[in-house]
Design a protein around this motif. Structure first.
Motif, PDB file in Angstrom:
ATOM      1  N   PRO A  74       0.826  -1.221   0.000  1.00 26.30           N
ATOM      2  CA  PRO A  74       0.000   0.000   0.000  1.00 26.30           C
ATOM      3  C   PRO A  74       0.857   1.265   0.000  1.00 26.30           C
ATOM      4  O   PRO A  74       1.833   1.373   0.744  1.00 26.30           O
ATOM      5  CB  PRO A  74      -0.795  -0.113   1.313  1.00 26.30           C
ATOM      6  CG  PRO A  74      -0.796  -1.569   1.630  1.00 26.30           C
ATOM      7  CD  PRO A  74       0.520  -2.089   1.140  1.00 26.30           C
ATOM      8  N   ARG A  75       0.463   2.243  -0.859  1.00 22.41           N
ATOM      9  CA  ARG A  75       1.238   3.474  -1.010  1.00 22.41           C
ATOM     10  C   ARG A  75       0.304   4.654  -1.199  1.00 22.41           C
ATOM     11  O   ARG A  75      -0.858   4.503  -1.586  1.00 22.41           O
ATOM     12  CB  ARG A  75       2.183   3.358  -2.222  1.00 22.41           C
ATOM     13  CG  ARG A  75       3.104   2.178  -2.153  1.00 22.41           C
ATOM     14  CD  ARG A  75       3.856   1.931  -3.441  1.00 22.41           C
ATOM     15  NE  ARG A  75       4.921   2.902  -3.654  1.00 22.41           N
ATOM     16  CZ  ARG A  75       5.867   2.754  -4.577  1.00 22.41           C
ATOM     17  NH1 ARG A  75       5.863   1.692  -5.370  1.00 22.41           N
ATOM     18  NH2 ARG A  75       6.813   3.661  -4.727  1.00 22.41           N
ATOM     19  N   ASP A  76       0.837   5.841  -0.975  1.00 21.41           N
ATOM     20  CA  ASP A  76       0.106   7.065  -1.248  1.00 21.41           C
ATOM     21  C   ASP A  76      -0.051   7.213  -2.760  1.00 21.41           C
ATOM     22  O   ASP A  76       0.937   7.119  -3.505  1.00 21.41           O
ATOM     23  CB  ASP A  76       0.867   8.263  -0.678  1.00 21.41           C
ATOM     24  CG  ASP A  76       0.133   9.571  -0.887  1.00 21.41           C
ATOM     25  OD1 ASP A  76       0.251  10.134  -2.000  1.00 21.41           O
ATOM     26  OD2 ASP A  76      -0.553  10.036   0.040  1.00 21.41           O
ATOM     27  N   GLU A  77      -1.268   7.460  -3.233  1.00 18.89           N
ATOM     28  CA  GLU A  77      -1.529   7.490  -4.673  1.00 18.89           C
ATOM     29  C   GLU A  77      -0.855   8.671  -5.370  1.00 18.89           C
ATOM     30  O   GLU A  77      -0.540   8.595  -6.550  1.00 18.89           O
ATOM     31  CB  GLU A  77      -3.036   7.532  -4.950  1.00 18.89           C
ATOM     32  CG  GLU A  77      -3.736   6.213  -4.723  1.00 18.89           C
ATOM     33  CD  GLU A  77      -3.218   5.094  -5.626  1.00 18.89           C
ATOM     34  OE1 GLU A  77      -2.905   5.354  -6.805  1.00 18.89           O
ATOM     35  OE2 GLU A  77      -3.103   3.959  -5.138  1.00 18.89           O
ATOM     36  N   ARG A  78      -0.642   9.751  -4.672  1.00 15.36           N
ATOM     37  CA  ARG A  78      -0.078  10.931  -5.335  1.00 15.36           C
ATOM     38  C   ARG A  78       1.436  10.895  -5.419  1.00 15.36           C
ATOM     39  O   ARG A  78       2.015  11.180  -6.467  1.00 15.36           O
ATOM     40  CB  ARG A  78      -0.511  12.219  -4.592  1.00 15.36           C
ATOM     41  CG  ARG A  78      -1.999  12.433  -4.520  1.00 15.36           C
ATOM     42  CD  ARG A  78      -2.653  12.522  -5.892  1.00 15.36           C
ATOM     43  NE  ARG A  78      -2.278  13.714  -6.650  1.00 15.36           N
ATOM     44  CZ  ARG A  78      -2.719  13.970  -7.874  1.00 15.36           C
ATOM     45  NH1 ARG A  78      -3.543  13.134  -8.486  1.00 15.36           N
ATOM     46  NH2 ARG A  78      -2.330  15.059  -8.520  1.00 15.36           N
ATOM     47  N   ASP A  79       2.099  10.555  -4.319  1.00 11.90           N
ATOM     48  CA  ASP A  79       3.568  10.610  -4.338  1.00 11.90           C
ATOM     49  C   ASP A  79       4.246   9.244  -4.218  1.00 11.90           C
ATOM     50  O   ASP A  79       5.473   9.147  -4.290  1.00 11.90           O
ATOM     51  CB  ASP A  79       4.088  11.562  -3.255  1.00 11.90           C
ATOM     52  CG  ASP A  79       3.769  11.100  -1.832  1.00 11.90           C
ATOM     53  OD1 ASP A  79       3.362   9.938  -1.639  1.00 11.90           O
ATOM     54  OD2 ASP A  79       3.937  11.918  -0.906  1.00 11.90           O
ATOM     55  N   GLY A  80       3.476   8.181  -4.009  1.00 15.23           N
ATOM     56  CA  GLY A  80       4.048   6.837  -3.959  1.00 15.23           C
ATOM     57  C   GLY A  80       4.731   6.486  -2.659  1.00 15.23           C
ATOM     58  O   GLY A  80       5.328   5.410  -2.538  1.00 15.23           O
ATOM     59  N   SER A  81       4.653   7.355  -1.670  1.00 16.98           N
ATOM     60  CA  SER A  81       5.314   7.084  -0.395  1.00 16.98           C
ATOM     61  C   SER A  81       4.637   5.906   0.321  1.00 16.98           C
ATOM     62  O   SER A  81       3.473   5.592   0.064  1.00 16.98           O
ATOM     63  CB  SER A  81       5.301   8.325   0.489  1.00 16.98           C
ATOM     64  OG  SER A  81       3.967   8.724   0.770  1.00 16.98           O
ATOM     65  N   PHE A  82       5.389   5.274   1.211  1.00 22.68           N
ATOM     66  CA  PHE A  82       4.848   4.149   1.971  1.00 22.68           C
ATOM     67  C   PHE A  82       5.522   4.116   3.331  1.00 22.68           C
ATOM     68  O   PHE A  82       6.584   4.713   3.533  1.00 22.68           O
ATOM     69  CB  PHE A  82       5.056   2.821   1.231  1.00 22.68           C
ATOM     70  CG  PHE A  82       6.488   2.557   0.833  1.00 22.68           C
ATOM     71  CD1 PHE A  82       7.359   1.870   1.668  1.00 22.68           C
ATOM     72  CD2 PHE A  82       6.970   3.004  -0.402  1.00 22.68           C
ATOM     73  CE1 PHE A  82       8.671   1.631   1.299  1.00 22.68           C
ATOM     74  CE2 PHE A  82       8.292   2.757  -0.789  1.00 22.68           C
ATOM     75  CZ  PHE A  82       9.141   2.074   0.061  1.00 22.68           C
TER      76      PHE A  82
END
Length: 465
Positions: A404-412
């Motif tokens: 699972p990651r943040d949809e905007r910046d790809g962070s996890f």
């Protein structure tokens, strides 16, 4: 006069300067020469030295042709592959590659070749081949689903009135006639959008791909019609030229004899671990996480309480100024539980060990194939290029689970890493990934099917000289 069946082909192979392209080209060359045909494998001197050594029976049939890479501004001396330089320097590697046109033309003129198999980057190669009566095949190492998503050549080259911004690539295109999730997540396309359509090599990647497809006689593609039949049909519809599958081209070289000492101590450690308990972490030769991502992965591995073996690339070549570092105290806290190796590792041998129970991968095509051929369930963490599209296929087929990651910046987060690893490797909820990967393995590792693909390819090449 020889019959078509008895006639021996001479095929020139000209891959892009990336190990992820050269290795499948070499695997295909080995299958072709295994049938008694001849291959001239063209690359630069350092890259040819990097390739695994050939067996004695194939060595006489594969001729390596060294073309020294021309010097261009902004490309460091002795940098000959994408793994040698940071991402932003790869455009200059393409510029140097284009400057090989003249020496490549001289070689081709005297080669007496029947066919040229070329990659996406040298879009100029088929016009050179046609001058000498040599037929050309675009050998595509990208899966059919990726190529199908990008569309017809005219669309790829920029004549697309619908997809003009990154958001447009987060949904399947209109020419795909079946339901699918194959599309980029926003952070995946945002990272590569500008480089696809503009770079300093003189030609965008989009132009190279489009021109490559337009100018070839046939498309030879890595993939299996039993695995993705619907995507092969999409390619036939949008390319309007023959599409020939060559199978998954599973790797056959365990280590080329280069890793004796490294493998011995790794094997000793793996032998002491429980079956199916170890997480293998590796992101190929090109994907390089950011410092924040390395920190999250490291802390996630620690939180998971699972034993791990991590092949960590800390920099892309000696000219990469950003050297990655592990969190302070991480190696001391995980000593005995995990291993971090910052040099080359024998990936196939590691994946083949019974102690490995999961593979945290960037979804590069070679790594995915190697994971599946060893029936290791996949935890997916994409970084670059086509990896997001490959991940969607693996998600759809329940062969892998995306972290699972943040949809905007790809962070996890490190918690997401720990939870994902435990889900796929040990928890009951993740059993489907462990079972599905075993069921699908036969589509990737099946000698009869591979023989059928090669027979079809070679018959076509012989019948269309």
């Amino acid at each position: 006069m020889e019959s078509k069946k008895e006639e021996k082909l001479h095929i020139v192979m000209f891959p892009w300067l990336a190990l992820g392209h050269m290795i499948p080209n070499l695997e295909l060359a080995k299958l072709i020469t295994g049938k008694g045909h001849h291959v001239s494998f063209v690359s630069t001197p350092r890259n040819i030295q990097r390739l695994p050594k050939l067996s004695q029976n194939l060595a006489p049939l594969i001729k390596f042709v060294n073309l020294p890479l021309p010097t261009v501004q902004n490309l460091p001396q002795n940098a000959e592959a994408t793994t040698d330089v940071p991402y932003d320097v790869v455009q200059y590697l393409k510029k140097a590659y284009d400057a090989l046109e003249e020496p490549f033309t001289r070689f081709l003129e005297s080669s007496k070749a029947h066919w040229l198999f070329y990659d996406f980057a040298p879009f100029w190669a088929p016009s050179v081949a046609s001058k000498f009566g040599i037929k050309s095949a675009f050998f595509c190492v990208f899966p059919p689903s990726c190529m199908g998503f990008f569309g017809p050549p005219s669309v790829i080259m920029g004549n697309d009135p619908i997809r003009t911004k990154p958001e447009d690539f987060t949904v399947p295109p209109s020419w795909v006639p079946f339901p699918t999730t194959v599309a980029f997540r926003y952070f995946e396309i945002k990272k590569i959008f500008d480089s696809i359509y503009d770079n300093d090599s003189g030609f965008s990647d989009a132009y190279r791909f489009g021109a490559t497809i337009l100018n070839c006689d046939i498309v030879v593609i890595r993939g299996c019609t039993d695995f993705q039949p619907e995507w092969f049909q999409v390619l036939e519809n949008i390319y309007q030229k023959p599409i020939l599958p060559v199978g998954q081209l599973v790797s056959t070289e365990l280590d080329g004899g280069l890793f004796g000492e490294t493998w011995q101590w790794m094997k000793d450690w793996l032998d002491r671990q429980k079956h199916g308990s170890v997480v293998y972490v590796a992101f190929g030769t090109e994907a390089k996480p950011s410092q924040d991502e390395v920190t999250a992965i490291a802390l996630g591995l620690e939180k998971s309480k699972l034993p791990f073996l991590w092949a960590l690339t800390v920099r892309r070549g000696p000219w990469d100024p950003d050297v990655l570092r592990l969190p302070e105290g991480f190696e001391e806290r995980t000593r005995g539980c995990g291993i971090v190796c910052t040099s080359w590792v024998p990936q196939l041998k590691i994946l083949g060990h019974v102690a490995v129970g999961g593979f945290l991968t960037h979804c590069g095509c070679n790594s995915v194939v190697e994971g599946i051929q060893n029936a290791k369930p996949l935890i997916l963490l994409t970084f670059w290029a086509d990896q997001g599209l490959i991940a969607r296929v693996l998600e759809e087929k329940k062969m892998g689970y995306s972290l699972p990651r943040d949809e905007r910046d790809g962070s996890f987060t490190s918690d997401a890493v720990a939870d994902s690893l435990r889900l796929v490797v040990v928890e009951e909820e993740g059993r489907i990934y462990r079972e599905t990967i075993k069921e699908v393995k036969d589509l990737f590792v099946n000698k009869e099917r591979q023989e059928r693909y090669m027979g079809g390819l070679l018959n076509y090449l012989l019948n269309h000289l």
